[in-house]
Scaffold this motif. Structure first.
Motif, PDB file in Angstrom:
ATOM      1  N   THR A  55       0.835  -1.205   0.000  1.00  0.00           N
ATOM      2  CA  THR A  55       0.000   0.000   0.000  1.00  0.00           C
ATOM      3  C   THR A  55       0.867   1.252   0.000  1.00  0.00           C
ATOM      4  O   THR A  55       0.542   2.244  -0.668  1.00  0.00           O
ATOM      5  CB  THR A  55      -0.959  -0.015   1.213  1.00  0.00           C
ATOM      6  OG1 THR A  55      -1.859  -1.107   1.026  1.00  0.00           O
ATOM      7  CG2 THR A  55      -1.744   1.268   1.345  1.00  0.00           C
ATOM      8  N   ASP A 182      -5.575  -1.478  -5.242  1.00  0.00           N
ATOM      9  CA  ASP A 182      -5.009  -2.026  -4.005  1.00  0.00           C
ATOM     10  C   ASP A 182      -6.013  -2.992  -3.375  1.00  0.00           C
ATOM     11  O   ASP A 182      -7.019  -2.561  -2.826  1.00  0.00           O
ATOM     12  CB  ASP A 182      -4.685  -0.875  -3.045  1.00  0.00           C
ATOM     13  CG  ASP A 182      -3.870  -1.338  -1.844  1.00  0.00           C
ATOM     14  OD1 ASP A 182      -3.645  -2.556  -1.689  1.00  0.00           O
ATOM     15  OD2 ASP A 182      -3.460  -0.475  -1.041  1.00  0.00           O
ATOM     16  N   GLU A 183      -5.761  -4.263  -3.500  1.00  0.00           N
ATOM     17  CA  GLU A 183      -6.647  -5.319  -2.989  1.00  0.00           C
ATOM     18  C   GLU A 183      -8.098  -5.101  -3.427  1.00  0.00           C
ATOM     19  O   GLU A 183      -9.013  -5.081  -2.600  1.00  0.00           O
ATOM     20  CB  GLU A 183      -6.574  -5.362  -1.457  1.00  0.00           C
ATOM     21  CG  GLU A 183      -5.142  -5.405  -0.977  1.00  0.00           C
ATOM     22  CD  GLU A 183      -4.881  -6.555  -0.052  1.00  0.00           C
ATOM     23  OE1 GLU A 183      -5.665  -7.520  -0.056  1.00  0.00           O
ATOM     24  OE2 GLU A 183      -3.875  -6.488   0.657  1.00  0.00           O
TER      25      GLU A 183
HETATM   26 MG   LIG Z   1      -2.087  -2.711   2.093  1.00  0.00          MG
END
Ligand SMILES: [Mg+2]
Ligand SMILES: Nc1ncnc2c1ncn2[C@@H]1O[C@H](COP(=O)(O)OP(=O)(O)OP(=O)(O)O)[C@@H](O)[C@H]1O
Length: 340
Positions: A55, A182-183
């Motif tokens: 991240t 991100d995810e």
């Molecule tokens: Mg993360």
């Protein structure tokens, strides 16, 4: 003109943690080098367990964190240089994020269509409400949706999977060259995850959009990506074409991940290791993986391993993949710490 769409050049980000007096530094991203070619849209997955710096890397790319050292270039422009042509709002015409939780992307008090129209107006993509409607309709079409399916509805009237698809459409409004996700599927029902992952493939193939796909999930990473970067404690410990990494891991940490490969969508056990090791590993001057590496040699605890180039497109931060010989093996200069 650069032939890279994106280039991370020796990027490091340290955070100060703890108090002013007793505090310490944590290197969340440690001398990272990564790039994406400009002439061929591609998907790069960044894989690693919790706390590996994924991240932080994404936030640097979105200019939410400034690197402590190193540079990030988009289309040859340093994104942190105030003289860069990409400085200011224009940057987000190139790069768009997709977040983990689609319900946090949208305002709960605004209908989704109004939110999308406002996005088009705020980004300067449309000058009028009418034009915004056309832009939004087109973005929704790119993700396989008709504007009539969103009209007048609030975010909570959609499932997580539907709303994530709409948030991909939101990201497409400025027609970016690059999406940073991100995810993006970790909070979506397992049955709907592949829809989104397949959508990324379609965007690459049909619209020429490149993607950084951040995930814990090695199986979707393998499925969707052209290249994989494996991160461990801020380092990219292995990088290369996804099929080569999955079939023939070079770094012992990648091997460990492959051994514990989860079923689609299931995260790895977050505590593969004792937590007291964590900070020591972030700060280790030599190899951060040494304490749990089955192949550890004395040199791994003494001198930071070099980025060993295994093939033209493959590298690993490890002494082991090739018979490493100081001064003889091809390594990338920034990581070299050749023993005397
Ligand atoms: Mg993360
Ligand atoms: N603003 C901050 N201040 C201090 N430390 C931070 C900050 N942001 C991140 N960190 C630390 O940096 C390290 C990397 O965090 P990061 O969120 O980038 O990891 P991640 O790979 O995204 O993890 P996850 O898979 O859990 O999302 C962690 O140890 C985290 O605690």
């Amino acid at each position: 003109m650069s032939n890279h769409l994106l280039e991370f050049r020796d990027v490091t980000k340290t955070f100060r943690i703890g108090g002013l007096i007793w505090g310490t530094q944590l290197t969340a991203v440690d001398h990272v080098n990564l790039s994406l070619a400009k002439d061929k849209p591609s998907i790069l997955s960044v894989v690693g367990e919790s706390g590996s710096g994924k991240t932080t890397l994404a936030k640097i790319l979105l200019r939410l964190h400034e690197p402590t050292s190193g540079h990030v270039f988009i289309d040859g422009e340093d994104i942190f240089d105030s003289r860069s042509a990409l400085h200011g709002k224009d940057y987000y015409r190139f790069v768009q994020p997709i977040f983990q939780n689609p319900f946090e992307t949208f305002s709960m008090r605004k209908t989704v269509d109004n939110y999308l129209f406002d996005t088009a107006l705020q980004l300067g993509i449309a000058k009028s409400r009418n034009k915004a409607q056309d832009v939004v309709a087109e973005a929704l079409t790119s993700v396989g949706l008709d504007i009539s399916t969103v009209r007048g509805k609030y975010p909570n009237q959609f499932s997580g999977g539907e709303l994530q698809r709409i948030s991909v459409a939101r990201g497409l409004i400025p027609r970016p060259k690059l999406i940073v996700a991100d995810e993006p599927v970790s909070m979506i029902d397992a049955s709907l995850r592949m829809n989104i992952v397949n959508l990324f493939l379609e965007l690459k193939e049909n619209y020429g959009v490149s993607l950084i796909y951040i995930t814990h999930d090695l199986s979707t990473a393998y499925y969707v990506s052209d290249y994989i970067a494996i991160m461990y404690r801020g380092n990219v410990v292995e990088y290369g074409p996804s099929d080569e990494i999955l079939t023939n891991a070079a770094h012992p940490y990648t091997e460990l991940l492959l051994d514990s490969v989860p079923t689609v969508g299931k995260k790895w056990e977050r505590n593969l290791k004792p937590p007291e090791l964590e900070l020591a590993e972030y700060q280790a001057a030599a190899c951060k993986f040494a304490e749990r590496c089955p192949y550890v040699q004395p040199i791994c605890r003494e001198i930071k391993p070099p980025q060993v180039r295994i093939t033209e497109t493959r590298r690993a931060l490890c002494y082991r993949p090739v018979d490493y010989q100081p001064g003889k093996t091809t390594v990338e200069s920034e990581q070299i710490a050749v023993p005397e």
